[in-house]
Design a protein around this motif. Structure first.
Motif, mmCIF file in Angstrom:
data_model
loop_
_atom_site.group_PDB
_atom_site.id
_atom_site.type_symbol
_atom_site.label_atom_id
_atom_site.label_comp_id
_atom_site.label_asym_id
_atom_site.label_seq_id
_atom_site.Cartn_x
_atom_site.Cartn_y
_atom_site.Cartn_z
ATOM 1 N N SER A 17 0.877 -1.161 0.038
ATOM 2 C CA SER A 17 0.155 -0.077 0.060
ATOM 3 C C SER A 17 0.822 1.378 -0.064
ATOM 4 O O SER A 17 1.872 1.094 0.380
ATOM 5 C CB SER A 17 -0.857 -0.018 1.361
ATOM 6 O OG SER A 17 -1.799 -1.254 1.186
ATOM 7 N N ARG A 67 -9.564 -1.071 -4.827
ATOM 8 C CA ARG A 67 -8.461 -1.134 -4.322
ATOM 9 C C ARG A 67 -7.897 0.438 -4.031
ATOM 10 O O ARG A 67 -7.052 0.344 -2.890
ATOM 11 C CB ARG A 67 -7.356 -1.556 -5.395
ATOM 12 C CG ARG A 67 -7.643 -3.129 -5.830
ATOM 13 C CD ARG A 67 -6.599 -3.536 -6.643
ATOM 14 N NE ARG A 67 -6.348 -3.058 -7.951
ATOM 15 C CZ ARG A 67 -5.131 -2.325 -8.347
ATOM 16 N NH1 ARG A 67 -4.264 -2.577 -7.470
ATOM 17 N NH2 ARG A 67 -5.056 -1.630 -9.411
ATOM 18 N N GLY A 85 -3.364 -3.395 -2.295
ATOM 19 C CA GLY A 85 -3.386 -4.066 -3.305
ATOM 20 C C GLY A 85 -2.861 -3.936 -4.252
ATOM 21 O O GLY A 85 -3.153 -4.311 -5.632
#
Length: 131
Positions: A17, A67, A85
């Motif tokens: 991330s 995401r 992700g």
């Protein structure tokens, strides 16, 4: 004159991330739709996400839906892009941009196209997703 500065890019492993920030100066952001765009090497720039000036709603490209999350903090004059992700295909230079809205447009949903709607652009921040 509105100025935008992106930060938060870097190198991250797949599945990781990052949170990008777009800090504005010169004017307050509350009359602007803000968009995030990205450009990978050898590819055209594409829209990633945008957030409306006053509507409290956002738009996402299909490739990042579920995401990425865009938020804005008008008190800090900053817009964020939380990216979870991450995939190698997310590798790109990420740009934020501002689309100044007229009073009658402030409560409309933002759009990512055409890019020409966006009047102000930052210099970009590199995001690299690699193991």
């Amino acid at each position: 004159q509105l100025q935008l500065v992106e930060s938060g890019g870097g190198l991250v492993q797949p599945g990781g991330s990052l949170r990008l920030a777009c800090a504005a100066s010169g004017r307050t952001l509350d009359n602007y739709d803000i968009g995030w765009f990205r450009q990978a090497p050898g590819k055209d720039r594409e829209g990633v996400s945008c957030i409306s000036a006053r509507l409290g709603r956002s738009v996402y490209a299909d490739s990042v839906k579920d995401r990425f999350t865009i938020t804005r903090d008008d008190a800090k004059n900053t817009v964020y892009l939380q990216m979870n992700g991450l995939k190698p295909e997310d590798t790109a230079v990420y740009y934020c941009a501002a689309d100044q809205k007229r009073w009658s447009e402030l409560f409309r949903l933002c759009v990512l196209f055409p890019e020409a709607n966006y009047d102000y652009w930052g210099q970009g921040t590199q995001v690299t997703v690699s193991s």
